[in-house]
Motif scaffolding. Structure first.
Motif, mmCIF file in Angstrom:
data_model
loop_
_atom_site.group_PDB
_atom_site.id
_atom_site.type_symbol
_atom_site.label_atom_id
_atom_site.label_comp_id
_atom_site.label_asym_id
_atom_site.label_seq_id
_atom_site.Cartn_x
_atom_site.Cartn_y
_atom_site.Cartn_z
ATOM 1 N N MET A 97 102.486 59.849 75.375
ATOM 2 C CA MET A 97 102.477 58.207 75.123
ATOM 3 C C MET A 97 102.157 58.149 73.556
ATOM 4 O O MET A 97 102.898 57.334 72.834
ATOM 5 N N ALA A 98 101.012 58.937 73.025
ATOM 6 C CA ALA A 98 100.714 58.741 71.490
ATOM 7 C C ALA A 98 101.861 59.348 70.516
ATOM 8 O O ALA A 98 102.107 58.616 69.791
ATOM 9 N N ASP A 99 102.662 60.319 70.922
ATOM 10 C CA ASP A 99 103.759 60.865 70.344
ATOM 11 C C ASP A 99 104.598 59.785 70.058
ATOM 12 O O ASP A 99 105.467 59.489 69.062
ATOM 13 N N ALA A 100 105.125 59.075 71.365
ATOM 14 C CA ALA A 100 106.200 58.157 71.373
ATOM 15 C C ALA A 100 105.819 56.976 70.553
ATOM 16 O O ALA A 100 106.559 56.200 69.791
ATOM 17 N N LYS A 101 104.489 56.568 70.098
ATOM 18 C CA LYS A 101 104.095 55.434 69.371
ATOM 19 C C LYS A 101 103.852 55.883 68.057
ATOM 20 O O LYS A 101 103.334 55.111 67.189
ATOM 21 N N GLY A 102 104.074 57.120 67.546
ATOM 22 C CA GLY A 102 103.521 57.620 66.497
ATOM 23 C C GLY A 102 101.988 57.974 66.105
ATOM 24 O O GLY A 102 101.788 57.735 64.818
ATOM 25 N N LEU A 103 101.252 57.825 67.060
ATOM 26 C CA LEU A 103 99.676 57.972 66.989
ATOM 27 C C LEU A 103 99.433 59.520 67.029
ATOM 28 O O LEU A 103 99.607 60.438 67.711
ATOM 29 N N PRO A 111 87.138 63.908 66.452
ATOM 30 C CA PRO A 111 87.295 62.432 65.708
ATOM 31 C C PRO A 111 86.056 61.695 65.738
ATOM 32 O O PRO A 111 84.916 61.935 66.450
ATOM 33 N N THR A 112 85.953 60.750 64.900
ATOM 34 C CA THR A 112 84.874 59.702 64.762
ATOM 35 C C THR A 112 85.110 58.680 65.904
ATOM 36 O O THR A 112 86.085 58.451 66.251
ATOM 37 N N ILE A 113 83.932 57.923 66.090
ATOM 38 C CA ILE A 113 84.216 56.538 66.887
ATOM 39 C C ILE A 113 85.158 55.636 66.532
ATOM 40 O O ILE A 113 85.955 55.335 67.106
ATOM 41 N N ASP A 114 85.089 55.333 65.119
ATOM 42 C CA ASP A 114 86.118 54.325 64.514
ATOM 43 C C ASP A 114 87.665 55.088 64.694
ATOM 44 O O ASP A 114 88.333 54.252 64.854
ATOM 45 N N GLU A 115 87.627 56.293 64.473
ATOM 46 C CA GLU A 115 89.251 56.968 64.568
ATOM 47 C C GLU A 115 89.585 56.710 66.150
ATOM 48 O O GLU A 115 90.902 56.288 66.188
ATOM 49 N N MET A 116 88.603 56.938 66.933
ATOM 50 C CA MET A 116 89.002 56.914 68.424
ATOM 51 C C MET A 116 89.420 55.444 68.664
ATOM 52 O O MET A 116 90.305 55.199 69.569
ATOM 53 N N VAL A 117 88.566 54.310 68.178
ATOM 54 C CA VAL A 117 89.000 53.059 68.497
ATOM 55 C C VAL A 117 90.358 52.791 67.965
ATOM 56 O O VAL A 117 91.209 52.049 68.705
ATOM 57 N N GLU A 118 90.632 52.907 67.022
ATOM 58 C CA GLU A 118 91.944 52.725 66.282
ATOM 59 C C GLU A 118 93.094 53.276 67.067
ATOM 60 O O GLU A 118 94.325 52.748 67.220
ATOM 61 N N PHE A 119 92.721 54.605 67.485
ATOM 62 C CA PHE A 119 93.836 55.083 68.093
ATOM 63 C C PHE A 119 94.243 54.636 69.618
ATOM 64 O O PHE A 119 95.361 54.479 69.979
ATOM 65 N N CYS A 120 92.936 54.266 70.246
ATOM 66 C CA CYS A 120 93.179 53.774 71.597
ATOM 67 C C CYS A 120 93.649 52.489 71.500
ATOM 68 O O CYS A 120 94.472 51.774 72.458
#
Length: 437
Positions: free
Chosen positions: A160-166, A172-181
């Motif tokens: 799913m992440a690859d399909a969205k280019g994520l 990871p930091t919490i902030d990085e995880m939040v933006e990713f999710c």
């Protein structure tokens, strides 16, 4: 009446195990009872293979037969072990949760294995240092060994992440995880959620306790006399963030019952992008992802502070029951316990579950290296153990279970029911736990 029925049921089950609970010495053969929590799937298959291999080799040579019995979860095995010792129908080997091991040591139930380790040449310095810093294993003692330990990880749908280019980093930091999710989150034209970005189940002493340490605080003080995070604002920070993620919609609230199973089923159905879970579930999660056509991604447990990443080490310890058992039984039990801690058997346990390899030498063991090369996701937990892991049971506080339950009660109202605010949740924890301090 209900309490009486519960006691009678417990005793009935205990007596039904009595035939299997007593080690029998018949001629030159000693039968050792091994009580455990690994009762299904590849986890049980791996355990059964360990037992069968021992009985066919070392056990056959030395006249020892190990009989394994699945008792239930950590709560069940703790209760039944205590009852069995009182009734004189105890096993010889038991697996207890990391946080339940200290009470068994305090009650004099677990024997100090250090004399047996020294006699047999078992190298305790080969164990990861953190496991020799827990209650019962300091000052030259060895009351338990790290048999099925685990650490939390962030699992995500890489397809799913690859399909969205994520993309997300390995640590990871919490902030990085939040933006990713947030990027994984999807709704339809009517605002109905198609894919949640994240779900976190309630396991406060495993997940959020690490977040508090990342923020420079602690769930409980080392002396057990206070809860620093209630006073310094870090508990409020963690609870406020979690609630805000749920209120924003991209983070799913956990279910009242069967939360973990429901969460994983949503993930396998492509309705959930990521979740926190123990490394112990790695084998079943990877197999289910393969069946669902999902490429799985795994990272370290996200941290608030990139300079201070922390992840708890949970899971179970293995020990030998001393009370009521003879010296011959204890010595025979040690033969099997040290066998389980060999690199070969640690590798087997890790391959069939996802539990952490817990020795230093296993990283150079050919079988483990080969497995990691073919299954790199299984190595993430071991690397995290080396870099960020702290034992959940250190320091030992007798009422840790009570305190985490008070936290869990507040979290249920805050996250699952949404009936209180983060400030009210913190105050509830303060009020209900005041009797402990």
């Amino acid at each position: 009446m209900k309490k009486l029925v519960s006691i009678l049921l417990t005793l009935t089950l205990l007596f039904s195990l009595s035939a299997a609970a007593m080690a029998e010495e018949t001629g030159d053969n000693i039968v050792i009872q091994f009580w455990h929590t690994r009762g299904s799937g590849t986890s049980y298959e791996g355990l059964k293979e360990s037992v069968d291999n021992f009985n066919a080799t070392i056990g056959k040579e030395k006249g020892i037969t190990v009989q394994e019995t699945f008792i239930g979860d950590y709560t069940a095995i703790m209760t039944k072990t205590q009852l069995s010792v009182q009734s004189g129908e105890q096993p010889q080997i038991v697996v207890a949760s990391n946080t339940n091991t200290a009470p068994l040591v305090e009650d004099g139930i677990l024997v100090d294995m250090m004399p047996y380790a020294e006699k047999s040449g078992f190298d305790v310095s080969n164990l990861m240092d953190c496991f020799m810093q827990i209650y019962g294993n300091t000052d030259g003692q060895l009351h338990s060994l790290p048999y099925i330990r685990s650490t939390p990880l962030f699992y995500y749908n890489k397809t799913m992440a690859d399909a969205k280019g994520l993309t997300i980093s390995s640590n990871p930091t919490i902030d990085e995880m939040v933006e990713f999710c947030k990027g994984l989150y999807e709704v339809d034209e009517n605002g109905e959620v198609l894919v949640y970005g994240l779900e976190i189940v309630s396991d406060f002493g495993y997940f959020q306790a690490a977040n508090l340490q990342q923020l420079g605080s602690a769930l409980l003080a080392d002396d057990g006399m206070s809860a620093p995070s209630l006073e310094d604002g870090t508990m409020l920070k963690v609870l406020t963030d979690w609630r805000s993620w749920v209120d924003e919609g991209w983070c799913r609230s956990f279910d009242a019952t069967n939360a973990g199973d429901t969460m994983q089923q949503l993930f396998f159905q492509n309705k959930l992008g990521g979740f926190f879970n123990s490394s112990a579930g790695m084998r079943s999660i990877t197999e289910n992802c393969a069946e669902a056509g999902i490429e799985l991604g795994v990272t370290y447990y996200p941290t608030y502070d990139a300079e201070k990443p922390v992840a708890e080490i949970g899971g179970g310890q293995i020990g030998i029951v001393g009370q009521g058992n003879s010296e011959e039984q204890i010595a025979a039990a040690w033969e099997f316990v040290q066998y389980l801690m060999s690199d070969e058997q640690i590798t087997l346990t890790s391959k069939t579950t996802g539990y952490l390899p817990t020795t230093k030498s296993v990283a150079n063991y050919e079988g483990m290296i080969e497995f990691w090369n073919e299954n790199p996701l299984f190595k993430v937990a071991y690397d995290q153990l080396l870099e960020n892991g702290v034992c959940q049971e250190k320091p030992y506080v007798p009422y840790l279970q009570d305190y985490t339950q008070y936290c869990a009660d507040a979290v249920s109202l805050l996250i699952q029911e949404k009936s209180i605010t983060p400030e009210e949740a913190v105050q509830q924890i303060v009020d209900t736990s005041s009797i402990l301090f």
